[in-house]
Design a protein around this motif. Sequence first.
Motif, short mmCIF file in Angstrom:
data_model
loop_
_atom_site.label_atom_id
_atom_site.label_comp_id
_atom_site.label_asym_id
_atom_site.label_seq_id
_atom_site.Cartn_x
_atom_site.Cartn_y
_atom_site.Cartn_z
N ILE A 1 7.46 17.37 9.26
CA ILE A 1 6.55 17.20 8.12
C ILE A 1 6.92 15.93 7.35
N TYR A 2 8.21 15.72 7.15
CA TYR A 2 8.66 14.52 6.45
C TYR A 2 8.18 13.26 7.17
N ASP A 3 8.28 13.25 8.48
CA ASP A 3 7.82 12.10 9.26
C ASP A 3 6.33 11.86 9.07
N LEU A 4 5.55 12.93 8.99
CA LEU A 4 4.11 12.79 8.72
C LEU A 4 3.87 12.20 7.33
N ILE A 5 4.63 12.66 6.35
CA ILE A 5 4.49 12.13 4.99
C ILE A 5 4.79 10.64 4.99
N PHE A 6 5.92 10.28 5.57
CA PHE A 6 6.33 8.87 5.55
C PHE A 6 5.32 8.00 6.29
N SER A 7 4.87 8.45 7.45
CA SER A 7 3.90 7.69 8.23
C SER A 7 2.57 7.54 7.49
N GLY A 8 2.09 8.63 6.92
CA GLY A 8 0.85 8.57 6.15
C GLY A 8 0.99 7.70 4.92
N PHE A 9 2.15 7.77 4.29
CA PHE A 9 2.41 6.97 3.09
C PHE A 9 2.46 5.48 3.43
N LEU A 10 3.09 5.12 4.55
CA LEU A 10 3.10 3.72 4.97
C LEU A 10 1.68 3.24 5.26
N GLY A 11 0.89 4.07 5.92
CA GLY A 11 -0.51 3.72 6.16
C GLY A 11 -1.27 3.52 4.87
N LEU A 12 -1.01 4.39 3.89
CA LEU A 12 -1.66 4.25 2.58
C LEU A 12 -1.30 2.92 1.95
N GLY A 13 -0.03 2.55 2.01
CA GLY A 13 0.38 1.27 1.44
C GLY A 13 -0.34 0.10 2.06
N GLN A 14 -0.50 0.14 3.37
CA GLN A 14 -1.21 -0.95 4.04
C GLN A 14 -2.69 -0.92 3.70
N MET A 15 -3.26 0.28 3.58
CA MET A 15 -4.67 0.38 3.20
C MET A 15 -4.90 -0.13 1.78
N LEU A 16 -3.87 -0.01 0.92
CA LEU A 16 -3.98 -0.53 -0.44
C LEU A 16 -3.70 -2.03 -0.50
N GLY A 17 -3.34 -2.62 0.63
CA GLY A 17 -3.18 -4.06 0.72
C GLY A 17 -1.77 -4.58 0.56
N PHE A 18 -0.76 -3.72 0.65
CA PHE A 18 0.62 -4.15 0.46
C PHE A 18 1.27 -4.52 1.78
N THR A 19 2.09 -5.55 1.74
CA THR A 19 2.95 -5.87 2.88
C THR A 19 4.29 -5.19 2.66
N TRP A 20 5.05 -5.04 3.76
CA TRP A 20 6.35 -4.41 3.62
C TRP A 20 7.25 -5.26 2.73
N GLU A 21 7.11 -6.58 2.78
CA GLU A 21 7.92 -7.47 1.95
C GLU A 21 7.64 -7.21 0.47
#
Length: 185
Positions: free
Chosen positions: A144-164
Amino acid sequence: MKLQKLFELQRQLDERIEREHPRQEGEDRLAKKILALMVELGELANEWRGFKYWSNDQKPRTRKPIYNVLGGTIGHKNAVLEEYVDCLHFILSIGNEINMNEVYEDSSPKPVYLDDVIYQFMFVNQDITSLYYNRHNDDINGDIYDLIFSGFLGLGQMLGFTWEQIEAAYMQKNAENHRRQDSNY
């Protein structure tokens, strides 16, 4: 993506908080962290504003003014990124508590993208809720944690953020959180 570095910085902050605010007998700190993550995700959605159909102002708060004590503008902040990083603090803290930090030593979670930003928020929120109800089940809470983290990273990219951008904002907020502890926040 330097997740191990962020997990370590979060571990140091969490250890400090544990020393200065020890767990009380019977306290379920993991449950509190999960609820805090849900609250921060709601604050992120609020700054994103895209669901506010009743408002003529649905633009994300990516350039929010910062005022001085006299009311003058002294700069701007990206409130959406700031709330995103607040969520990340709790995601990392939860990962440290359930030992998921070790899972990401050799790899990173892969971003998961759904149809739209609202659906992405709901997906992450649903998985956070699922983690709460399964927090004592070691056999599935890592999945479940892995799903949260993966979905959260996708959300960040959808909001326009880079990892940097995310990493830099995390570092700033982590330093601020230490300053808050210095001042008995």
